[in-house]
Design an enzyme around this catalytic site. Structure first.
Site, PDB file in Angstrom:
ATOM      1  N   GLU A 127      -0.542  -5.878   9.870  1.00 32.00           N
ATOM      2  CA  GLU A 127      -0.609  -4.499  10.361  1.00 32.00           C
ATOM      3  C   GLU A 127      -1.558  -4.398  11.554  1.00 32.00           C
ATOM      4  O   GLU A 127      -1.286  -3.711  12.534  1.00 32.00           O
ATOM      5  CB  GLU A 127      -1.116  -3.591   9.230  1.00 32.00           C
ATOM      6  CG  GLU A 127      -1.341  -2.157   9.638  1.00 32.00           C
ATOM      7  CD  GLU A 127      -1.863  -1.311   8.483  1.00 32.00           C
ATOM      8  OE1 GLU A 127      -2.451  -1.883   7.551  1.00 32.00           O
ATOM      9  OE2 GLU A 127      -1.680  -0.086   8.522  1.00 32.00           O
ATOM     10  N   ARG A 155       0.807  -1.218   0.000  1.00 30.37           N
ATOM     11  CA  ARG A 155       0.000   0.000   0.000  1.00 30.37           C
ATOM     12  C   ARG A 155       0.847   1.279   0.000  1.00 30.37           C
ATOM     13  O   ARG A 155       0.623   2.173  -0.773  1.00 30.37           O
ATOM     14  CB  ARG A 155      -0.899  -0.018   1.238  1.00 30.37           C
ATOM     15  CG  ARG A 155      -1.834   1.154   1.342  1.00 30.37           C
ATOM     16  CD  ARG A 155      -2.581   1.112   2.672  1.00 30.37           C
ATOM     17  NE  ARG A 155      -1.722   1.385   3.797  1.00 30.37           N
ATOM     18  CZ  ARG A 155      -1.829   0.778   4.976  1.00 30.37           C
ATOM     19  NH1 ARG A 155      -2.733  -0.157   5.176  1.00 30.37           N
ATOM     20  NH2 ARG A 155      -1.011   1.092   5.963  1.00 30.37           N
ATOM     21  N   GLU A 156       1.817   1.352   0.912  1.00 27.23           N
ATOM     22  CA  GLU A 156       2.539   2.610   1.094  1.00 27.23           C
ATOM     23  C   GLU A 156       4.014   2.527   0.723  1.00 27.23           C
ATOM     24  O   GLU A 156       4.569   3.455   0.186  1.00 27.23           O
ATOM     25  CB  GLU A 156       2.404   3.070   2.548  1.00 27.23           C
ATOM     26  CG  GLU A 156       0.987   3.451   2.873  1.00 27.23           C
ATOM     27  CD  GLU A 156       0.815   3.887   4.314  1.00 27.23           C
ATOM     28  OE1 GLU A 156       1.628   4.672   4.805  1.00 27.23           O
ATOM     29  OE2 GLU A 156      -0.158   3.425   4.947  1.00 27.23           O
TER      30      GLU A 156
END
Ligand code: RAM
Length: 947
Positions: free
Chosen positions: A789, A492-493
């Protein structure tokens, strides 16, 4: 005593084996001693450096001879010879003497090679291919980026440029080196062969100020006669989409290349081939390649032989020379990104929806290599995901603007073909395959794992397979997130969140040799530090994160994140004993603390005016304003924002006190005693203010959540007398929560430690063995292959969320497993003194850890066999150790069958209330004795399955 059994081996220069192309002016040398004897300590060493191997062997015409240095230092011994020259290989060897007077032979020769040390060494010019600038996407807010649901528009992407140059070599080549870098990412070929095994060079750094060039040994690729060199460029981190918001053009919108090929002939003369206007450019089969969006290859457009000398490039256009300052160039430092593993597909699934999905059995970062045969023009699409949904269908679990991470391949036809993307990567376990001609078979698919390819240094295992899986999950999350930078997650990041690596660094340093990798990242962090001392939340700090940070929190840093500037160097110093890492970042640390201090003193809470003088006075020691991530992702919070809001104030002050205390210790190590005193005093005042503000008489904290208690105990924020009560409160909270976790990012690293320290080991073990959500083994029992996460990324009811399934932060428990379960600890930074203290009461029947320290292999292992306890300890030469043998006071302890008082290498031993503590010199030891369990011992966990 056998003389002549002493050796010096495992030579490292700047922590690397024979590094090529480094620009460190004063490199440091490390080696390990080897001997069959026990109790070996170095008394002296001698290092020789020469510019040829022959001179080194003869000991003549040396560049440096240290002479016999009386010292027990065998790590980080600095070069003191004449200044080093560019592009030169230096050979070195070492010999050692031990305390018995034994003298080793000279070690075998090692080398290091310098890169281009002076700016004038660069003769090459920056060039740019003829290109359309990369389209700059509109900037979205965080919410817009996260909720983005339009399909990705790939029509705005441009083909990857090809650049080539022919050159002639007129004599026999003795040595050839290619120095290269790019705006974008690049891959070189010389005469049709790939140069080096690096991927995604020049990697991700704060390009404006720190752009790495790579050095390649290409002697075997360049030949006498006609040659050609070629490179493909792609947008990469420089111009492509990066970060949570997936914005492009963070560093520029035009791709460029800089290279210099230096060829040395047998007669010593030199030829240099450089990037300039003679380079020609075109485009080819890479229709586009973006790190987030994916890569599209049309194999029909492959330009066969485009890097061979006889290729006809008459239709190609000349590249343009451009002018960029080269003051940001630095030599590549550390292990490069490589294909660090290949995983075969384990199965091909047809999902309930009818999708064809290849399962690799493991969440990774990387890409797929696919073999295929079929008609020309067939288009195959590969889509990547870390998880299937609750029904077993393919699920795109990536939040954010660029959630469709698709690779596409168009067949050339006419025979077997292989597709493997070059410039993109994905976080995945599952790959959905569409358009494949014929049956999708697992043998046609291989997952290529990408990672900054560091040496494994730690191994942990025990008698509970679930904990072994947890350890493997931690290592996988580490391996696949240490990819050029310490990323938070690979899907995602992919951002260098400072808080994540701050909590994970000690674990990372057990599992792998991360010293150089993290030092490089810290250099970028120091360059990104803002003029007011703020350390950004993300390093490299690119434009889009700056934008998100400012709009979301109104600033660039957060407590517990910016503190990475102090905590990460400290973790590296602890693990490796490297003082230079403290020295190098000391100024940045000081600047961070003065930023925090000024903020604490000047930004006062809203009700300040209603306070009495005493309260007012202590406000300046409390960092109690502004936004912080707090104990991020605390499980009981309903959202990440709520977790931040509920916890931020107390977490910020806790980290202020902790970092200031670490800075004081750092200053003392560096001999800066007035600083050490001043920071120690400041830290004391902060702790006092903390206790006055937040601690009640009964040991409760006004911020009543697990993490607050953990930090208060770990950072010593309350007086010694109060700590017992505070620990009781923590225990009560955990008990009340059914022995499940409620700690977030920044407190979880210390949770089990404080429980052990304050006499609550049984609770620590209960948390470790817990299988209900949230807990470590909950994830394992849900089939996790990496660390998630969020503990509830898959909820107890089976619902699958869109959180990341590969975030190492909560894997920070690995450090505790090594230290507390296997009992492998250090008593002195860098493991010059070792402490082994097995946790035989933890309910397991065995546990063992091995760690490759700078001095050599350390082992701490224990097992219960019948009524016997066996403790194994390996203490490397030039170190000493203490082994604590639990419950050994009233029984006979033998070491390898010999009574303790007769065993070689045992320096001394003594008994305390229950245990026997043995001082050891180097060697391998095996202690055995009849073991009586203590009354409070944890029963074996039910699911402990290993024989
Ligand atoms: C998330 C990141 C990272 C964390 C920040 C605060 O978006 O993934 O793990 O450090 O938020």
């Amino acid at each position: 005593m056998a003389l002549g059994d002493l050796e010096a081996e495992q030579l490292l220069c700047e922590s690397m084996v024979n590094p090529v192309g480094i620009d460190i002016r004063v490199p440091r040398f490390s080696w390990q001693l080897k001997s069959v004897r026990r109790g070996v300590l170095q008394a002296a060493y001698r290092i020789m450096v020469a510019d040829t191997e022959e001179k080194l062997w003869q000991g003549t015409g040396l560049i440096w001879d240290s002479g016999k240095v009386h010292s027990d230092e065998s790590v980080f011994c600095a070069y003191e010879g004449e200044p080093l020259l560019s592009g030169k290989r230096y050979y070195w060897r070492v010999k050692v003497w031990d305390r018995t007077g034994a003298e080793s032979e000279w070690s075998t020769a090692s080398y290091w090679e310098t890169g281009l040390l002076q700016r004038e060494d660069w003769k090459a010019l920056w060039i740019e291919p003829i290109q359309e600038p990369v389209v700059e996407d509109p900037v979205l807010s965080l919410r817009e980026a996260l909720q983005y649901n339009k399909p990705t528009d790939t029509s705005i992407l441009h083909p990857c440029p090809l650049l080539r140059k022919s050159f002639f070599i007129s004599s026999t080549v003795r040595k050839a080196r290619l120095y290269a870098t790019a705006h974008g990412t690049y891959m070189f070929q010389i005469n049709g062969q790939k140069v080096g095994n690096q991927e995604l060079a020049p990697e991700f750094t704060s390009y404006d100020r720190y752009l790495q060039y790579q050095t390649y040994e290409v002697t075997d690729l360049v030949k006498n006669g006609a040659n050609a060199i070629g490179a493909i460029l792609s947008d990469g981190w420089y111009a492509g989409r990066i970060g949570l918001s997936g914005n492009s053009c963070q560093y520029g919108d035009r791709l460029g290349l800089l290279f210099q090929l230096e060829v040395e002939y047998e007669d010593g003369t030199q030829e240099i081939v450089v990037s300039d206007h003679e380079v020609k450019c075109s485009t080819g089969h890479l229709i586009y390649s973006d790190q987030f969006i994916g890569e599209k290859v049309d194999a029909r457009r492959i330009k066969d032989g485009w890097t061979l000398p006889d290729y006809d490039d008459s239709g190609w256009e000349p590249a343009q020379e451009t002018h960029f300052d080269i003051s940001n160039l630095v030599a590549h430092y550390g292990e490069p990104v490589r294909v660090a593993g290949k995983l075969p597909a384990v199965q091909v699934i047809t999902t309930p929806k009818g999708e064809t999905v290849v399962d690799f059995g493991q969440v990774i970062a990387g890409r797929v290599s696919m073999r295929v045969e079929g008609p020309e023009g067939t288009e195959i699409i590969l889509e990547h995901s870390e998880v299937l949904d609750e029904h077993g269908n393919f699920l795109n679990n990536i939040m954010g603007r660029h959630k469709d991470q698709k690779d596409m391949y168009i067949l050339r036809g006419g025979g077997p073909e292989t597709f493997e993307p070059v410039f993109t990567f994905h976080g995945f376990r599952y790959v959905k395959v569409t358009g494949y001609p014929g049956t999708v078979r697992s043998e046609h698919f291989t997952a290529m794992v990408l990672s900054s390819d560091m040496r494994y240094t730690g191994f942990f295992e025990c008698s509970d397979e679930r904990i072994n899986r947890l350890q493997q999950n931690i290592v996988w999350s580490q391996k696949t997130n240490l990819l050029s930078i310490p990323m938070d997650c690979p899907q995602r990041e992919r951002a260098g969140w400072t808080g994540d690596i701050q909590v994970f660094a000690p674990t990372a340093a057990f599992n792998m040799d991360v010293l150089v990798f993290l030092t490089r990242w810290l250099r970028n962090l120091a360059l990104e530090q803002l003029p007011n001392g703020e350390v950004p939340n993300v390093v490299p700090y690119h434009k889009s994160f700056r934008h998100i940070g400012h709009t979301l929190m109104g600033k660039d840093s957060s407590a517990g994140w910016g503190d990475a500037v102090i905590i990460v160097p400290w973790a590296l110093y602890q693990a490796y004993g490297d003082v230079r890492v403290l020295e190098e970042f000391y100024d940045s640390m000081v600047r961070w603390i003065s930023y925090v201090r000024q903020t604490a003193e000047n930004e006062l809470p809203d009700n300040y005016d209603q306070m009495d003088d005493v309260q007012k006075e202590r406000q300046k020691y409390l960092w109690n304003t502004g936004f912080h991530f707090g104990d991020w992702l605390m499980p009981s919070a309903s959202s990440p924002t709520e977790s931040a809001m509920r916890t931020k104030e107390v977490v910020a002050t806790s980290f202020y006190a902790y970092s200031t205390a670490l800075l004081s210790e750092t200053a003392a190590i560096l001999g800066k005693h007035p600083d050490a005193e001043a920071y120690s005093d400041l830290s004391r005042r902060i702790r006092q203010a903390y206790a006055e503000e937040y601690l009640q008489d009964d040991g409760t904290l006004s911020a009543h959540f697990q993490g607050a208690y953990v930090l208060a105990l770990q950072f010593g924020l309350v007086s010694e007398e109060a700590r017992g009560q505070v620990a009781d409160q923590l225990a009560r909270l955990i008990e009340g929560n059914g022995y499940r976790l409620d700690t977030g990012f920044v407190s979880v690293p210390f949770l089990l430690d404080v429980l052990c320290k304050y006499g609550k080991r049984d609770i620590a073990y209960k948390l470790l063995y817990q299988t209900e959500c949230p807990s470590w083994l909950y994830e394992v029992e849900r089939g996790a292959t990496t660390i998630w996460e969020s503990w509830s990324a898959i909820k107890p009811d089976g619902t699958v969320s869109s959180m990341s399934f590969n975030h190492y932060a909560f894997g920070c428990v690995g450090d505790w497993l090594y230290r507390e379960i296997a009992g492998l600890r250090k008593e002195q930074a860098g493991y010059k003194k070792i402490n082994i203290r097995p946790a035989v009461d933890c309910g397991l029947s065995y546990a063992s850890a091995k760690y490759e320290s700078r001095y050599g292999t350390i082992v701490s292992g224990w097992s219960k066999q019948g009524g016997q306890l066996i403790v194994t300890a390996v203490i490397p030469p030039n170190t000493t150790g203490t082994v604590v043998l639990p419950n050994a006071k009233h029984v006979t302890v033998k070491e390898s069958g010999t009574p303790l008082n007769e065993a070689a290498g045992v320096i001394s031993y003594h008994q305390n209330e229950f245990d026997v503590s043995v001082q050891l010199g180097s060697g391998s030891y095996r202690f055995t004795y009849d073991y009586q369990p203590g009354s409070a011992e944890t029963p074996s966990p039910a699911a402990s399955r290993k024989k």
